[in-house]
Design a protein around this motif. Structure first.
Motif, PDB file in Angstrom:
ATOM      1  N   SER A  42       0.754  -1.199   0.124  1.00 46.02           N
ATOM      2  CA  SER A  42      -0.063   0.021  -0.140  1.00 46.02           C
ATOM      3  C   SER A  42       0.863   1.224   0.076  1.00 46.02           C
ATOM      4  N   GLY A  43       0.668   2.285  -0.855  1.00 47.49           N
ATOM      5  CA  GLY A  43       1.272   3.413  -0.839  1.00 47.49           C
ATOM      6  C   GLY A  43       2.425   3.507  -1.700  1.00 47.49           C
ATOM      7  N   CYS A  44       2.429   2.401  -2.495  1.00 49.54           N
ATOM      8  CA  CYS A  44       3.804   2.438  -3.510  1.00 49.54           C
ATOM      9  C   CYS A  44       3.361   3.311  -4.838  1.00 49.54           C
ATOM     10  N   GLY A  45       2.167   3.596  -4.837  1.00 51.60           N
ATOM     11  CA  GLY A  45       1.765   4.548  -6.110  1.00 51.60           C
ATOM     12  C   GLY A  45       1.232   3.993  -7.345  1.00 51.60           C
ATOM     13  N   LYS A  46       0.792   2.671  -6.923  1.00 49.49           N
ATOM     14  CA  LYS A  46       0.066   1.868  -8.037  1.00 49.49           C
ATOM     15  C   LYS A  46      -1.389   2.338  -8.388  1.00 49.49           C
ATOM     16  N   SER A  47      -1.973   2.809  -7.431  1.00 48.69           N
ATOM     17  CA  SER A  47      -3.299   3.447  -7.654  1.00 48.69           C
ATOM     18  C   SER A  47      -3.096   4.623  -8.472  1.00 48.69           C
ATOM     19  N   MET A 227       6.096  -2.400  -8.077  1.00 49.73           N
ATOM     20  CA  MET A 227       6.482  -1.030  -7.571  1.00 49.73           C
ATOM     21  C   MET A 227       7.024  -0.872  -6.155  1.00 49.73           C
ATOM     22  N   TYR A 228       7.707   0.020  -6.012  1.00 45.19           N
ATOM     23  CA  TYR A 228       8.079   0.339  -4.476  1.00 45.19           C
ATOM     24  C   TYR A 228       8.254   1.756  -4.415  1.00 45.19           C
ATOM     25  N   VAL A 277       6.641   0.938   4.438  1.00 44.15           N
ATOM     26  CA  VAL A 277       7.107   1.657   3.013  1.00 44.15           C
ATOM     27  C   VAL A 277       7.586   3.147   3.442  1.00 44.15           C
ATOM     28  N   PRO A 278       8.375   3.691   2.836  1.00 45.19           N
ATOM     29  CA  PRO A 278       9.020   5.024   3.256  1.00 45.19           C
ATOM     30  C   PRO A 278       7.939   5.950   3.057  1.00 45.19           C
ATOM     31  N   ASP A 279       8.047   6.933   4.208  1.00 48.70           N
ATOM     32  CA  ASP A 279       7.249   8.278   4.114  1.00 48.70           C
ATOM     33  C   ASP A 279       7.654   8.914   2.958  1.00 48.70           C
ATOM     34  N   LEU A 280       7.040   9.510   2.177  1.00 45.90           N
ATOM     35  CA  LEU A 280       7.356  10.242   0.748  1.00 45.90           C
ATOM     36  C   LEU A 280       7.950  11.358   1.037  1.00 45.90           C
ATOM     37  N   ALA A 281       7.787  12.024   2.209  1.00 41.21           N
ATOM     38  CA  ALA A 281       8.275  13.547   2.572  1.00 41.21           C
ATOM     39  C   ALA A 281       9.610  12.998   3.077  1.00 41.21           C
ATOM     40  N   HIS A 282       9.959  11.988   3.356  1.00 40.08           N
ATOM     41  CA  HIS A 282      11.367  11.462   4.067  1.00 40.08           C
ATOM     42  C   HIS A 282      11.814  10.329   3.289  1.00 40.08           C
ATOM     43  N   ARG A 283      12.106  10.647   1.972  1.00 41.27           N
ATOM     44  CA  ARG A 283      12.713   9.343   1.138  1.00 41.27           C
ATOM     45  C   ARG A 283      14.203   9.042   1.746  1.00 41.27           C
ATOM     46  N   PRO A 284      14.574   7.666   1.827  1.00 40.14           N
ATOM     47  CA  PRO A 284      15.820   7.156   1.982  1.00 40.14           C
ATOM     48  C   PRO A 284      16.661   7.617   0.710  1.00 40.14           C
ATOM     49  N   THR A 285      17.957   8.076   1.266  1.00 37.69           N
ATOM     50  CA  THR A 285      18.818   8.224   0.013  1.00 37.69           C
ATOM     51  C   THR A 285      19.139   6.867  -0.757  1.00 37.69           C
ATOM     52  N   GLY A 286      19.622   7.013  -1.891  1.00 38.05           N
ATOM     53  CA  GLY A 286      19.870   5.694  -2.788  1.00 38.05           C
ATOM     54  C   GLY A 286      18.921   4.972  -2.947  1.00 38.05           C
ATOM     55  N   CYS A 287      18.880   3.645  -3.121  1.00 40.69           N
ATOM     56  CA  CYS A 287      17.835   2.565  -3.154  1.00 40.69           C
ATOM     57  C   CYS A 287      16.716   2.744  -2.319  1.00 40.69           C
ATOM     58  N   GLN A 288      15.706   3.214  -2.743  1.00 37.57           N
ATOM     59  CA  GLN A 288      14.407   3.325  -1.807  1.00 37.57           C
ATOM     60  C   GLN A 288      14.309   2.393  -0.856  1.00 37.57           C
ATOM     61  N   PHE A 289      14.623   0.802  -1.157  1.00 38.70           N
ATOM     62  CA  PHE A 289      14.161  -0.225  -0.599  1.00 38.70           C
ATOM     63  C   PHE A 289      15.438  -0.655   0.293  1.00 38.70           C
TER      64      PHE A 289
END
Lengths: 328, 337
Positions: A42-47, A227-228, A277-289
């Motif tokens: 959920s929250g990965c942008g699929k929809s 998707m992630y 799943v990361p909060d989109l306001a605080h995305r991790p650096t590099g690979c999101q996963f």
């Protein structure tokens, strides 16, 4: 000729925390009659990705893309009217919760008629016959009486069948099914999926099937897109992705299926992917996963992996992409 | 639905009896009494005074008076006015059309302006139009009616002379009421267009003043209800079906958004009868509002208690009507037994 061509699509949502990219630079295409499965938590942008195609984005969001075309028609520069003419006619959609997706104040017949009129150029007569035909087509008995029912008088499975009837009324080229079975009982889920599958074969329409259940896509989709955090992790033919997953995220999704759990007798707990799943306001650096990845190494934290061809698929993972500096 | 309605009716009946007690006792708690006012400055003997009190029935114990009032009231007799000696019921229904005519105009104004503004404000949320609507309706909601009425009179009647200051029609027309609704009576009496326009002109200012509060409430209610509905999944479905914006908003959203708005309109109708008291006094409108104010100053007990009880029963009936409409508009309520 591809039916749908999406290049570098980004969907931004304006929030108090700033502008967030719910869908981050994704590209994919779809040929006629093909079933594409989109999977992710959920929250990965699929929809969001699918709403962007139909110009159905919620308020305060906007899309950017290099290309967005359907049947060689440019959707990026199309007027609202052109896009509206496409919606509900050539591209139709069904949603997650059928009970709330039908208008509670109008009868099934009224709502079905609106879709039928889209196909038959506002011809007023004969819609009832066509409506009954459609309801029978999606497996609703006593179609006559159902036309005068209100949504709250019907079960969730029945409502989803009606949503499907509305979606196929215009013989669309593309049906987008956004988690069509998530809100339904397990027994009903299988029926709805079978119905979608048989209708897809019968009409030869293309379908985008969105789900967080990767196992469900195994039976339905020709191709799978994982998707992630709004990005594509891995994309390829279903058998390649499901039988030989290479991305650690895809592997983790497959491992989390309860079906796979029952095969391994020694486990005591349902397997899950640790973390969120990361909060989109605080995305991790590099690979999101990388914060949740079992196989992460130094590079994952620093560098965003590119989506590259590898072993009959596209994959965004440093494991399969040796650094270019080392090659030279 | 039957159970739902019968429950509502029981609650409203209890409320009704509460109102009779309040209407009966409140005016008697106020200083002064009708006898003193009738006699005026003349000095009369104590015997004559007692005789008058007995004639009017005010010498009996309060409890007896109350039950007599209820007993006769249930038979349709609310007593006679101390001042005019005419039955309260007759006096009331003679004046009711004037108030109703004004109330209907006011409500029509509130609905036809309020709903479109509310819908547009919701659709264009956070736009200048939305802020403007919110600000104006808040202002309308907080404005004292008597002040607003006087401001309008000063602007439109005193300075620009386009609308009359007060009354129901120009004195040159002498129209004997038939239905009591002057907009209709001018035609029945064969006075024709000029008289009709004159009556209409007299309705504009009091109509706006009386309609301002309901207008503010309806606008805000329509806006918030519409905003709520526009977030619903079925609105997304309607868009996905490729329906025009007009159809999505005007049919799919509005039908659902109307459910709470209808309740508010019903309640607004009730408040219009009470709002009549201020508006009619400002504009010398010969309706029940002014009649009640007058009877309070004259301590005309039967008129006050009778008038309040009739108004209360009307509001109660409107409430039942609103509940029924609510059940008709909302299919979910309709099918419940």
């Amino acid at each position: 000729m591809p039916l749908l061509e999406v290049k570098n699509l980004t969907v931004r949502i304006e929030t108090l925390k700033g502008s967030l990219s719910a869908v981050d630079n994704i590209s994919f295409s779809l040929t006629e009659g093909e079933v594409l499965g989109i999977v992710g938590e959920s929250g990965c942008g699929k929809s969001m990705a699918s709403y962007a195609l139909l110009d159905l984005l919620p308020p305060f969001s906007s899309l950017e893309a290099q290309q967005l075309s359907f049947l060689n028609r440019d959707l990026l520069h199309a007027s609202h009217r052109e896009k509206r003419n496409l919606r509900g006619k050539d591209i139709t959609m069904i949603f997650q919760d059928p009970m709330t997706s039908l208008n509670p104040s109008f009868t099934i017949g009224f709502q079905l008629r609106e879709s039928i009129m889209r196909a038959e150029h506002n011809k007023k007569k004969g819609w009832r016959k066509r409506a009954i035909e459609l309801l029978k087509h999606v497996g609703i008995s006593e179609a006559h009486e159902r036309l005068d029912s209100y949504p709250h008088e019907l079960s969730g499975g029945m409502c989803q069948r009606i949503m499907i009837a509305m979606a196929i009324a215009t013989r669309p080229q593309l049906l987008i099914a956004d988690e069509p079975t998530t809100a339904l009982d397990v027994t009903i889920q299988a029926q709805i999926l079978k119905l979608l599958q048989s209708l897809q074969k019968e009409f030869g329409m293309a379908m985008i099937l969105i789900s967080h259940n990767i196992g469900l896509l195994a039976h339905m989709a020709n191709r799978v897109m994982v998707m992630y955090a709004g990005q594509i992790m891995e994309m390829g033919k279903t058998e390649d992705i499901i039988l030989r997953p290479e991305h650690p995220y895809t592997q983790a999704l497959l491992a989390a299926l309860p079906e796979n759990y029952s095969n391994t007798k020694h486990r005591t707990e349902l397997p899950s992917i640790p973390g969120l799943v990361p909060d989109l306001a605080h995305r991790p650096t590099g690979c999101q996963f990388h914060p949740r990845c079992k196989e992460k190494f130094d590079r994952c934290e620093k560098e965003l992996p590119e989506l590259k061809e590898h072993n009959k698929r596209k994959i965004a993972c440093h494991l399969y992409d040796p650094p270019s500096t080392k090659l030279t | 639905m039957f159970r739902y309605l019968s429950q509502r009716i029981v609650v409203l009946l209890i409320a009704f009896f509460g109102i009779t007690i309040i209407a009966f006792s409140l005016i008697r708690l106020a200083p002064g009494d009708p006898i003193t006012l009738l006699l005026g400055e003349r000095s009369v003997s104590e015997e004559l005074r007692k005789e008058m009190t007995a004639n009017l029935g005010f010498d009996k114990p309060l409890i007896t008076q109350y039950f007599l009032f209820i007993y006769q009231g249930l038979q349709g007799d609310l007593g006679t006015s101390v001042i005019t000696k005419r039955p309260v019921v007759d006096e009331f229904f003679q004046r009711l059309p004037a108030t109703l005519e004004l109330g209907i105009i006011a409500l029509l104004f509130a609905i036809t302006v309020g709903m479109p503004f509310g819908i547009c404000a919701a659709v264009k949320r956070n736009s200048f139009f939305d802020y403007f609507t919110s600000f104006t309706s808040l202002a309308g909601y907080s404005m004292p009616i008597f002040w607003w009425g006087l401001v309008l009179i000063i602007i439109f009647s005193v300075h620009i002379h386009i609308l009359p200051v007060s009354g129901r029609m120009n004195l040159m027309y002498d129209i004997e009421p038939i239905t009591g609704f002057m907009l209709i009576d001018v035609w029945l009496r064969g006075e024709g267009m000029p008289a009709f326009i004159d009556v209409l002109k007299h309705l504009i200012l009091p109509g706006i003043v009386m309609g301002t509060l309901p207008l503010a409430v309806i606008t805000r209610m329509t806006r918030s209800s519409m905003l709520e509905i526009l977030k619903e999944d079925y609105i997304r479905t309607a868009h996905a079906k490729g329906l025009t914006n007009m159809r999505v908003i005007g049919i799919h959203a509005l039908r659902n958004a109307l459910i709470p708005v209808i309740t508010v309109i019903g309640l607004a109708f009730g408040s219009i009868i009470t709002g009549a008291i201020l508006t009619e006094t400002i504009f010398s409108w010969p309706g029940i509002g002014r009649w009640l104010v007058l009877s309070v100053t004259q301590r005309d007990y039967p008129v006050i208690q009778g008038g309040i009880v009739i108004i209360a029963s009307m509001i109660i009936m409107i409430n039942i009507l609103v509940d029924t409409t609510y059940a008709i508009v909302n299919p979910k309520m309709r099918k419940q037994t």
